[in-house]
Design a protein around this motif. Structure first.
Motif, PDB file in Angstrom:
ATOM      1  N   ASP A  65      -8.076  -6.245 -43.694  1.00 47.92           N
ATOM      2  CA  ASP A  65      -9.118  -6.366 -42.678  1.00 47.92           C
ATOM      3  C   ASP A  65      -9.260  -7.855 -42.375  1.00 47.92           C
ATOM      4  O   ASP A  65      -8.503  -8.689 -42.890  1.00 47.92           O
ATOM      5  N   LEU A  66     -10.221  -8.217 -41.522  1.00 53.89           N
ATOM      6  CA  LEU A  66     -10.364  -9.622 -41.137  1.00 53.89           C
ATOM      7  C   LEU A  66     -10.666 -10.525 -42.327  1.00 53.89           C
ATOM      8  O   LEU A  66     -10.160 -11.652 -42.406  1.00 53.89           O
ATOM      9  N   ALA A  67     -11.469 -10.037 -43.260  1.00 54.06           N
ATOM     10  CA  ALA A  67     -11.788 -10.845 -44.448  1.00 54.06           C
ATOM     11  C   ALA A  67     -10.523 -11.116 -45.264  1.00 54.06           C
ATOM     12  O   ALA A  67     -10.319 -12.227 -45.774  1.00 54.06           O
TER      13      ALA A  67
ATOM     14  N   CYS B 118      -2.250 -13.509 -37.419  1.00 50.65           N
ATOM     15  CA  CYS B 118      -2.022 -12.148 -37.882  1.00 50.65           C
ATOM     16  C   CYS B 118      -1.977 -11.211 -36.685  1.00 50.65           C
ATOM     17  O   CYS B 118      -2.107 -11.636 -35.538  1.00 50.65           O
ATOM     18  N   HIS B 119      -1.783  -9.951 -36.970  1.00 49.08           N
ATOM     19  CA  HIS B 119      -1.771  -8.939 -35.915  1.00 49.08           C
ATOM     20  C   HIS B 119      -3.202  -8.474 -35.666  1.00 49.08           C
ATOM     21  O   HIS B 119      -3.880  -8.010 -36.577  1.00 49.08           O
ATOM     22  N   LEU B 120      -3.652  -8.598 -34.409  1.00 51.32           N
ATOM     23  CA  LEU B 120      -5.018  -8.224 -34.043  1.00 51.32           C
ATOM     24  C   LEU B 120      -5.007  -7.315 -32.823  1.00 51.32           C
ATOM     25  O   LEU B 120      -4.027  -7.283 -32.062  1.00 51.32           O
ATOM     26  N   SER B 121      -6.086  -6.595 -32.617  1.00 53.36           N
ATOM     27  CA  SER B 121      -6.192  -5.673 -31.496  1.00 53.36           C
ATOM     28  C   SER B 121      -6.567  -6.407 -30.215  1.00 53.36           C
ATOM     29  O   SER B 121      -7.493  -7.220 -30.201  1.00 53.36           O
ATOM     30  N   ILE B 122      -5.859  -6.081 -29.142  1.00 58.98           N
ATOM     31  CA  ILE B 122      -6.117  -6.682 -27.836  1.00 58.98           C
ATOM     32  C   ILE B 122      -7.087  -5.826 -27.019  1.00 58.98           C
ATOM     33  O   ILE B 122      -7.361  -6.116 -25.845  1.00 58.98           O
ATOM     34  N   ALA B 123      -7.635  -4.784 -27.624  1.00 57.76           N
ATOM     35  CA  ALA B 123      -8.442  -3.800 -26.885  1.00 57.76           C
ATOM     36  C   ALA B 123      -9.569  -4.426 -26.076  1.00 57.76           C
ATOM     37  O   ALA B 123      -9.876  -3.966 -24.967  1.00 57.76           O
ATOM     38  N   ASN B 124     -10.181  -5.487 -26.606  1.00 59.65           N
ATOM     39  CA  ASN B 124     -11.320  -6.105 -25.913  1.00 59.65           C
ATOM     40  C   ASN B 124     -10.938  -7.346 -25.112  1.00 59.65           C
ATOM     41  O   ASN B 124     -11.813  -8.104 -24.688  1.00 59.65           O
ATOM     42  N   GLY B 125      -9.656  -7.560 -24.909  1.00 63.01           N
ATOM     43  CA  GLY B 125      -9.213  -8.658 -24.067  1.00 63.01           C
ATOM     44  C   GLY B 125      -8.697  -9.859 -24.842  1.00 63.01           C
ATOM     45  O   GLY B 125      -8.863  -9.969 -26.061  1.00 63.01           O
ATOM     46  N   TYR B 126      -8.056 -10.766 -24.122  1.00 64.02           N
ATOM     47  CA  TYR B 126      -7.445 -11.947 -24.735  1.00 64.02           C
ATOM     48  C   TYR B 126      -8.485 -12.936 -25.256  1.00 64.02           C
ATOM     49  O   TYR B 126      -8.278 -13.578 -26.286  1.00 64.02           O
TER      50      TYR B 126
ATOM     51  N   GLU C 299     -11.393 -14.286 -32.246  1.00 60.01           N
ATOM     52  CA  GLU C 299     -11.201 -13.685 -33.564  1.00 60.01           C
ATOM     53  C   GLU C 299     -10.202 -14.498 -34.377  1.00 60.01           C
ATOM     54  O   GLU C 299     -10.379 -14.720 -35.582  1.00 60.01           O
ATOM     55  N   THR C 300      -9.146 -14.949 -33.715  1.00 61.91           N
ATOM     56  CA  THR C 300      -8.122 -15.764 -34.370  1.00 61.91           C
ATOM     57  C   THR C 300      -8.722 -17.044 -34.929  1.00 61.91           C
ATOM     58  O   THR C 300      -8.478 -17.415 -36.087  1.00 61.91           O
ATOM     59  N   ILE C 301      -9.509 -17.744 -34.126  1.00 61.82           N
ATOM     60  CA  ILE C 301     -10.134 -18.990 -34.583  1.00 61.82           C
ATOM     61  C   ILE C 301     -11.108 -18.717 -35.717  1.00 61.82           C
ATOM     62  O   ILE C 301     -11.198 -19.489 -36.683  1.00 61.82           O
ATOM     63  N   SER C 302     -11.817 -17.594 -35.658  1.00 66.22           N
ATOM     64  CA  SER C 302     -12.823 -17.274 -36.678  1.00 66.22           C
ATOM     65  C   SER C 302     -12.210 -17.050 -38.055  1.00 66.22           C
ATOM     66  O   SER C 302     -12.881 -17.226 -39.072  1.00 66.22           O
ATOM     67  N   ILE C 303     -10.931 -16.639 -38.106  1.00 62.62           N
ATOM     68  CA  ILE C 303     -10.292 -16.393 -39.407  1.00 62.62           C
ATOM     69  C   ILE C 303      -9.388 -17.552 -39.829  1.00 62.62           C
ATOM     70  O   ILE C 303      -8.664 -17.450 -40.826  1.00 62.62           O
TER      71      ILE C 303
END
Length: 279
Positions: free
Chosen positions: A260-262, A6-14, A20-24
């Motif tokens: 959201d992530l959920a 999905c589309h996620l924020s890169i604000a905190n780095g790759y 986050e990607t793996i967590s969802i």
């Protein structure tokens, strides 16, 4: 294996976005190359990128997709806006070489009463300035819904751009399911016919990624309002058919649904459950 994210924020780095990607439940992701409503951009953090490469390899994160900011308009009449598009995409592509072999997507632009032909010429001029033989990134034109004076509302409009690009091997297409539905392509009842038309006009070999979104509006509405999977006019079964289609199933799919992530976790789980291995 289904490539889904999905589309996620890169604000905190790759590294952060990879975890986050793996967590969802995903194995790929899309991110904005910089502020989506402006041009601000963070400095390259090479340590973070090196950690990301290791993590991605260990966790099976496949090809990723950077999205240019919405504010760019390579088809603008104003020379200053076109110059900004050239400068922004040039810098974005330079930075993408820290992540070699990936994808960069942008909205072709809006001609704003100049006419499609004039706007198309400006887009091609920009692409011929920014694309370089040595780059490893494939630049994708996104299919558009046809809102206002958007260019890219039809396969023919995208083909007209591609035909004037000098480095043909560096250009591809990202198909947005909401956009093509809103643009009048009936992927709910006539997916095979739509793909056959795409192949005849552009060539399926140029299709490199899919934005998987339902639509809040009816076929041919030209509205561009994304909906959650199964909560729009396209419907869950039709979007599952897109994911499972033998001509599409090898591509990476990116959710841009209002979630959201959920919510993304549920949609990814649903699509993985309904995915059929096409061997």
């Amino acid at each position: 294996m289904l490539q889904i994210g999905c589309h996620l924020s890169i604000a905190n780095g790759y590294m952060s976005i990879a975890k986050e990607t793996i967590s969802i439940g995903g194995n790929t992701f899309q991110f904005f190359s910089r502020n989506p409503r402006g041009t601000r951009i963070k400095e390259v953090d090479e340590a973070d990128i090196n950690q990301f490469h290791t993590y991605a390899q260990e966790h099976g994160i496949s090809v990723i997709l950077a999205h240019a900011p919405y504010t760019l308009n390579a088809a603008a009449k104003e020379e200053g806006l076109r110059k900004l598009a050239v400068e922004t995409i040039t810098e974005d592509l330079r930075r993408m070489e820290y992540l070699p072999g990936n994808l960069y997507n942008f909205h072709p632009g809006s001609h704003v009463k100049q006419g499609v032909e004039a706007g198309t010429a400006y887009i091609c001029e920009m692409l011929n300035q920014v694309l370089k033989p040595e780059q490893t990134t494939t630049v994708l034109l996104e299919t558009m819904a046809g809102k206002g004076s958007e260019i890219g509302r039809s396969f023919e409009e995208l083909r007209a751009i591609i035909d004037q690009v000098e480095l043909q091997e560096k250009i591809g297409v990202c198909m947005d399911t909401c956009h093509i539905w809103d643009g009048g392509y009936d992927i709910r009842e006539h997916l095979d016919e739509v793909l056959e038309e795409f192949d005849q006009v552009i060539g399926l070999n140029r299709l490199k990624a899919i934005h998987l979104n339902d639509s809040m509006n009816g076929l041919g509405s030209h509205k561009d309002r994304h909906a959650k999977i199964g909560e729009g006019e396209i419907g869950e079964d039709a979007l599952v058919a897109v994911v499972n289609h033998p001509k599409l199933c090898h591509l990476p799919f990116y959710l841009e649904t209002p979630n959201d992530l959920a919510g993304y976790t549920k949609e990814i789980a649903l699509l993985k459950k309904r995915y059929i291995e096409n061997k």
